[in-house]
Design an enzyme around this catalytic site. Structure first.
Site, mmCIF file in Angstrom:
data_model
loop_
_atom_site.group_PDB
_atom_site.id
_atom_site.type_symbol
_atom_site.label_atom_id
_atom_site.label_comp_id
_atom_site.label_asym_id
_atom_site.label_seq_id
_atom_site.Cartn_x
_atom_site.Cartn_y
_atom_site.Cartn_z
ATOM 1 N N HIS A 55 36.603 47.731 44.114
ATOM 2 C CA HIS A 55 36.455 46.272 44.083
ATOM 3 C C HIS A 55 37.297 45.679 45.345
ATOM 4 O O HIS A 55 36.872 45.053 46.260
ATOM 5 C CB HIS A 55 36.498 45.420 43.132
ATOM 6 C CG HIS A 55 35.625 45.870 41.829
ATOM 7 N ND1 HIS A 55 35.709 46.293 40.658
ATOM 8 C CD2 HIS A 55 34.035 46.225 42.140
ATOM 9 C CE1 HIS A 55 34.639 46.428 40.071
ATOM 10 N NE2 HIS A 55 33.500 46.615 40.882
ATOM 11 N N VAL A 196 35.515 54.748 47.269
ATOM 12 C CA VAL A 196 36.687 54.933 47.206
ATOM 13 C C VAL A 196 37.061 55.761 45.958
ATOM 14 O O VAL A 196 36.499 55.760 44.766
ATOM 15 C CB VAL A 196 37.438 53.378 46.629
ATOM 16 C CG1 VAL A 196 38.888 53.611 46.334
ATOM 17 C CG2 VAL A 196 37.145 52.462 47.790
#
Length: 330
Positions: A55, A196
């Protein structure tokens, strides 16, 4: 604190302001309208909290590219909207807000249920077409994609014209959002950010915090299976069923497989033989926690000697987070 506006150098920091929390739709609209009126760019990142490095990477990009960065922190049982598919990992919204502000968010939107949904139960929903939603819903509650699309459509309507940031980790919801903004003429530009990954290849995800030690050790098998499939394509394999079988075989050794697919990256249609812009999609059930992963692949031609190219970063090059902090380890 980096959340002070002016991300693309337009000098609008005084309008965007440093990190602050608002609770009403009117406040969000006023802030966004003011920045747009001054010629600035508004960014929005939708999340339900439990922030982690995945995030935060998206937020940092949004803050660098936009003059006003907005993020909601709202999750409550809402009849007709929320779903049992939303995992029950811990959420500390105050801590999430602090992390968001530090990463560059100017405005955190924390409404009450009555502010977001004054008339319950909700009677209107965005329902993705079956060809986009049906093949993937078996992994969780069938209402999940509808819930996500409906909530984000509402947020986009509140914020107004914006760059809407999201991650490539959840490729199916991303595809649904891309189609939704086109079909409904929503004035949001979907900006997809790369997956990620932690040092062992596992996607950064809030769901990781729910894994047992054994499941956490096994979970990187998802990405290992995907990289093995990519290697097979690079070696000349063009039979999509062979790739699906490879993925299932590798993953089923550690967890029940929800799905293992090779699809067109834009339409999510199953492909065979392999050709064009593709996505390899996998999901598995780790003792009740469904983990997802995907990689992109370009196969320039269906012929046996065609070139194949991976379109995602290598393991560990995007983010490697400390395992001691749930907000940066998953």
């Amino acid at each position: 604190m980096s959340g002070n506006g002016g991300g693309i150098g337009t000098g609008l920091g005084s309008l965007a302001g440093s990190g602050r929390t608002v609770t009403t739709i009117a406040e969000v609209r006023a802030a966004a309208d003011a920045v747009r009126a001054a010629g600035g760019r508004v960014g929005f990142f939708g999340t339900s909290g439990a922030l982690h490095e995945g995030h935060l990477t998206v937020i940092r990009r949004m803050a660098a590219e936009c003059d006003l960065s907005i993020m909601p922190l709202f999750l409550a049982p809402v009849p007709g909207v929320t779903s049992d598919a939303v995992p029950a990992y811990d959420r500390d919204f105050d801590a999430d807000a602090a992390l968001a502000f530090d990463a560059g968010v100017n405005l955190v939107f924390r409404p009450a249920v009555a502010e977001m949904y004054p008339a319950l139960p909700v009677r209107t929903a965005v329902v993705p077409a079956d060809e986009l939603a049906a093949p993937w819903e078996g992994a969780e509650d069938p209402s999940f994609l509808r819930m996500a699309a409906t909530a984000l459509a509402k947020y986009y309507n509140i914020v107004g014209p914006c760059r809407a940031y999201t991650g490539e980790k959840d490729w199916v919801p991303l595809t649904v959002l891309r189609r939704m903004v086109v079909d409904l003429s929503i004035r949001a530009e979907i900006v997809a950010c790369p997956v990620v990954r932690l040092a062992d290849g596992l996607c950064a995800s809030s769901r990781n915090s729910r894994l047992s030690a054994a499941d956490r050790a096994a979970a990187p098998t998802l990405y290992a299976a995907l990289t093995a499939a990519v290697a097979a394509v690079e070696a000349g394999e063009r039979d999509a069923e062979a790739i699906r079988s490879l993925l299932r075989r590798r993953i089923s050794a550690v967890a029940p497989v929800d799905y293992a697919e090779v699809v067109d990256a834009t339409t999510l249609a199953r492909v065979d033989p392999l050709a064009g812009e593709l996505r390899l999609l996998v999901s598995a059930d780790f003792t009740g926690t469904h983990l997802f992963d995907n990689v992109g692949l370009t196969v320039r031609d269906a012929d046996a000697d065609a070139d194949a190219r991976v379109t995602v970063p290598a393991v560990g090059t995007t983010a490697a987070a400390p395992a001691t902090d749930r907000r940066t380890s998953g």
